[in-house]
Structure formats: C-alpha cells, structure tokens
Design a protein around this motif. Structure first.
Motif, PDB file in Angstrom:
ATOM      1  N   LYS A 125       0.660  -1.037   0.063  1.00  0.00           N
ATOM      2  CA  LYS A 125       0.192   0.051   0.062  1.00  0.00           C
ATOM      3  C   LYS A 125       0.635   1.188  -0.174  1.00  0.00           C
ATOM      4  N   GLN A 126       2.051   1.367   0.990  1.00  0.00           N
ATOM      5  CA  GLN A 126       2.424   1.842   0.625  1.00  0.00           C
ATOM      6  C   GLN A 126       3.250   2.150  -0.673  1.00  0.00           C
ATOM      7  N   VAL A 127       3.811   1.635  -1.135  1.00  0.00           N
ATOM      8  CA  VAL A 127       4.001   1.613  -2.648  1.00  0.00           C
ATOM      9  C   VAL A 127       2.908   2.369  -3.900  1.00  0.00           C
ATOM     10  N   SER A 128       1.720   2.175  -3.911  1.00  0.00           N
ATOM     11  CA  SER A 128       1.601   1.916  -4.240  1.00  0.00           C
ATOM     12  C   SER A 128       1.355   4.091  -4.505  1.00  0.00           C
ATOM     13  N   THR A 129       1.557   4.158  -3.060  1.00  0.00           N
ATOM     14  CA  THR A 129       1.448   5.749  -2.861  1.00  0.00           C
ATOM     15  C   THR A 129       2.384   6.584  -4.105  1.00  0.00           C
ATOM     16  N   TRP A 130       3.699   5.775  -4.258  1.00  0.00           N
ATOM     17  CA  TRP A 130       4.735   6.478  -4.750  1.00  0.00           C
ATOM     18  C   TRP A 130       4.411   7.091  -6.188  1.00  0.00           C
ATOM     19  N   PRO A 131       5.430   8.235  -6.919  1.00  0.00           N
ATOM     20  CA  PRO A 131       4.775   8.219  -8.414  1.00  0.00           C
ATOM     21  C   PRO A 131       5.659   7.340  -9.227  1.00  0.00           C
ATOM     22  N   SER A 132       4.665   7.283 -10.241  1.00  0.00           N
ATOM     23  CA  SER A 132       4.562   5.929 -10.894  1.00  0.00           C
ATOM     24  C   SER A 132       5.915   6.418 -12.243  1.00  0.00           C
ATOM     25  N   ARG A 133       6.519   5.707 -12.415  1.00  0.00           N
ATOM     26  CA  ARG A 133       7.323   5.966 -14.176  1.00  0.00           C
ATOM     27  C   ARG A 133       7.235   6.836 -14.720  1.00  0.00           C
ATOM     28  N   THR A 134       5.993   7.432 -15.293  1.00  0.00           N
ATOM     29  CA  THR A 134       4.976   7.993 -16.351  1.00  0.00           C
ATOM     30  C   THR A 134       5.889   9.641 -15.361  1.00  0.00           C
ATOM     31  N   GLU A 135       5.212   9.864 -13.959  1.00  0.00           N
ATOM     32  CA  GLU A 135       4.619  10.594 -13.028  1.00  0.00           C
ATOM     33  C   GLU A 135       6.514  10.878 -12.464  1.00  0.00           C
ATOM     34  N   GLN A 136       7.319  10.218 -12.628  1.00  0.00           N
ATOM     35  CA  GLN A 136       8.864  10.701 -12.414  1.00  0.00           C
ATOM     36  C   GLN A 136       8.949  11.006 -13.692  1.00  0.00           C
ATOM     37  N   LEU A 137       9.245  10.729 -14.869  1.00  0.00           N
ATOM     38  CA  LEU A 137       9.811  11.106 -15.691  1.00  0.00           C
ATOM     39  C   LEU A 137       9.234  13.014 -16.591  1.00  0.00           C
ATOM     40  N   SER A 138       8.181  13.050 -15.388  1.00  0.00           N
ATOM     41  CA  SER A 138       7.386  14.529 -16.320  1.00  0.00           C
ATOM     42  C   SER A 138       7.431  15.270 -14.712  1.00  0.00           C
ATOM     43  N   LEU A 139       8.041  14.159 -14.148  1.00  0.00           N
ATOM     44  CA  LEU A 139       8.825  15.887 -12.320  1.00  0.00           C
ATOM     45  C   LEU A 139      10.097  15.823 -13.573  1.00  0.00           C
ATOM     46  N   LEU A 140      11.159  15.016 -13.665  1.00  0.00           N
ATOM     47  CA  LEU A 140      11.709  15.630 -14.086  1.00  0.00           C
ATOM     48  C   LEU A 140      11.728  16.546 -15.341  1.00  0.00           C
ATOM     49  N   VAL A 141      11.274  15.974 -16.062  1.00  0.00           N
ATOM     50  CA  VAL A 141      10.874  16.931 -17.237  1.00  0.00           C
ATOM     51  C   VAL A 141      10.822  18.528 -17.029  1.00  0.00           C
ATOM     52  N   GLY A 142       9.884  18.677 -16.173  1.00  0.00           N
ATOM     53  CA  GLY A 142       9.334  19.937 -15.398  1.00  0.00           C
ATOM     54  C   GLY A 142      10.913  20.760 -15.047  1.00  0.00           C
ATOM     55  N   GLN A 143      11.409  19.589 -13.440  1.00  0.00           N
ATOM     56  CA  GLN A 143      12.524  20.720 -13.575  1.00  0.00           C
ATOM     57  C   GLN A 143      13.077  20.976 -14.338  1.00  0.00           C
ATOM     58  N   ILE A 144      13.846  19.840 -14.700  1.00  0.00           N
ATOM     59  CA  ILE A 144      14.432  20.174 -16.384  1.00  0.00           C
ATOM     60  C   ILE A 144      14.120  21.700 -17.439  1.00  0.00           C
ATOM     61  N   LEU A 145      13.149  21.914 -17.843  1.00  0.00           N
ATOM     62  CA  LEU A 145      12.336  22.989 -18.521  1.00  0.00           C
ATOM     63  C   LEU A 145      12.455  24.103 -17.362  1.00  0.00           C
ATOM     64  N   GLY A 146      12.388  23.638 -15.944  1.00  0.00           N
ATOM     65  CA  GLY A 146      12.563  25.421 -15.001  1.00  0.00           C
ATOM     66  C   GLY A 146      13.387  25.703 -15.578  1.00  0.00           C
ATOM     67  N   ALA A 147      14.250  25.244 -15.072  1.00  0.00           N
ATOM     68  CA  ALA A 147      15.737  26.266 -15.026  1.00  0.00           C
ATOM     69  C   ALA A 147      15.789  27.461 -16.093  1.00  0.00           C
ATOM     70  N   GLY A 148      15.683  26.250 -17.195  1.00  0.00           N
ATOM     71  CA  GLY A 148      15.656  26.859 -18.429  1.00  0.00           C
ATOM     72  C   GLY A 148      14.457  28.320 -18.452  1.00  0.00           C
ATOM     73  N   GLY A 149      13.676  28.530 -18.623  1.00  0.00           N
ATOM     74  CA  GLY A 149      12.363  29.043 -17.940  1.00  0.00           C
ATOM     75  C   GLY A 149      12.787  29.869 -16.986  1.00  0.00           C
ATOM     76  N   GLY A 150      13.280  29.372 -16.466  1.00  0.00           N
ATOM     77  CA  GLY A 150      13.880  30.851 -14.841  1.00  0.00           C
ATOM     78  C   GLY A 150      15.104  31.364 -15.982  1.00  0.00           C
ATOM     79  N   LEU A 151      15.671  30.923 -17.323  1.00  0.00           N
ATOM     80  CA  LEU A 151      16.829  31.915 -17.123  1.00  0.00           C
ATOM     81  C   LEU A 151      16.203  32.783 -18.719  1.00  0.00           C
ATOM     82  N   VAL A 152      14.916  32.309 -19.189  1.00  0.00           N
ATOM     83  CA  VAL A 152      14.854  33.212 -19.987  1.00  0.00           C
ATOM     84  C   VAL A 152      13.921  34.265 -19.819  1.00  0.00           C
ATOM     85  N   ALA A 153      13.222  33.891 -18.248  1.00  0.00           N
ATOM     86  CA  ALA A 153      12.329  35.257 -17.838  1.00  0.00           C
ATOM     87  C   ALA A 153      13.416  36.032 -17.191  1.00  0.00           C
TER      88      ALA A 153
END
Length: 177
Positions: A125-153
């Motif tokens: 049940k604890q493992v079921s609360t973790w983010p799935s692979r797809t969710e983890q990839l979307s978080l990672l992409v958001g973090q990568i793009l966030g730094a570039g977005g901050g620089l552009v801003a």
C-alpha cells in the motif's frame, strides 16, 4: 493430482513467469464467478494479468526466480498479479481495485515482491502511493525545463537591459576592429 500433472502445471507456471520481476499475491476467496469475471476484465484493461495458483505448485515452479519470496510462508491458493509498465503502476491498479466497494473484503492484497524483496500488505500500500514511472519522468522534465524557463524570464525581465548593453558593447567592439 498426479505427479505428471503437477509437473506439467509447474512447467507452465515457470515458463509463463520466466520474465516477470515484480508481482503481487492477492486473495480472492468468496468472489462469485461474475465478480471474478468483472475483476479480470478491469485488470486486463489496465494491462495486469492474473493467474489463480496453488501456492505449493507455485513454490516449486518459482523456487529459483525473483518471485520465490512470495511463496515462502503462504498456503492454500492465491492469485498472482503481474504486468503494467512498472511495479508502482501495478500496485496502484491492484490496490485501487482492492479498495473498490464491489470487491471489498473479497479481493485482498496479501504480499508482493519488488527487486527480489518481499513486501507485506502494508508495504504494498505504501508503494502504491509513490509516483509511477510516467509521473517521475514528467517531474524530471519539469525540473529540467524550469531552470531554462527561469533563465529566459531573467533575460526578458530586468536582465534584458543588461543583455542589451552587453550586446551593444560587443557590437561597438566589432566596429572598432
């Protein structure tokens, strides 16, 4: 069941589960045929396969695999669930159906195995609360793009004045050459 039939069933189980690394063991005692059919349909729609299995036969068939810890202390019959893109998606799917009022108290998660480690029902049940692979990839992409977005801003905001001055200074140096 004769020894020959047991060997056939064990061979079938071992060949079916040959590539499986992560799985869950569930109890479905008391479910009607219609409930079981509905449950199998919902699991199949989400990419989860289920096999009702006698624990002693499974213990023999899967003794030398990563799934062996599932059957170390159980008796009777259970259902083995595997599939999905990762173990987190599998646990989310199975735990959601276990909590569904249509299957409540009849479809229960007993244990699981992840990376050759046995997980008890609470750990599953604890493992079921973790983010799935797809969710983890979307978080990672958001973090990568966030730094570039901050620089552009920064470049478009107050930093654009400094960037413009640097550009004009650079153009002025080129004209002097």
């Amino acid at each position: 069941m004769s020894k020959y039939v047991k060997d056939l069933v064990s061979n079938h189980i071992s060949t079916t589960m040959n590539e499986v690394q992560d799985a869950l063991l569930v109890d479905m005692v008391g479910m009607t045929a219609n409930e079981t059919n509905t449950l199998r349909g919902e699991l199949e729609a989400k990419g989860v396969q289920m096999m009702v299995i006698k624990n002693t036969l499974a213990r023999r068939a899967l003794a030398d695999t990563t799934l062996a810890p599932l059957f170390s202390t159980l008796g009777g019959s259970s259902a083995l669930c595997w599939g999905c893109e990762d173990v987190v998606s599998l646990t989310k799917t199975v735990c959601a159906l276990a909590d569904d009022k249509r299957f409540a108290e009849k479809f229960v998660v007993k244990c699981g195995v992840m990376d050759s480690e046995r997980l008890e029902a609470e750990q599953v049940k604890q493992v079921s609360t973790w983010p799935s692979r797809t969710e983890q990839l979307s978080l990672l992409v958001g973090q990568i793009l966030g730094a570039g977005g901050g620089l552009v801003a920064a470049m478009l905001g107050p930093g654009s004045t400094v960037a413009g001055q640097i550009a004009s200074k650079g153009e002025g140096d080129e004209e002097n050459d």
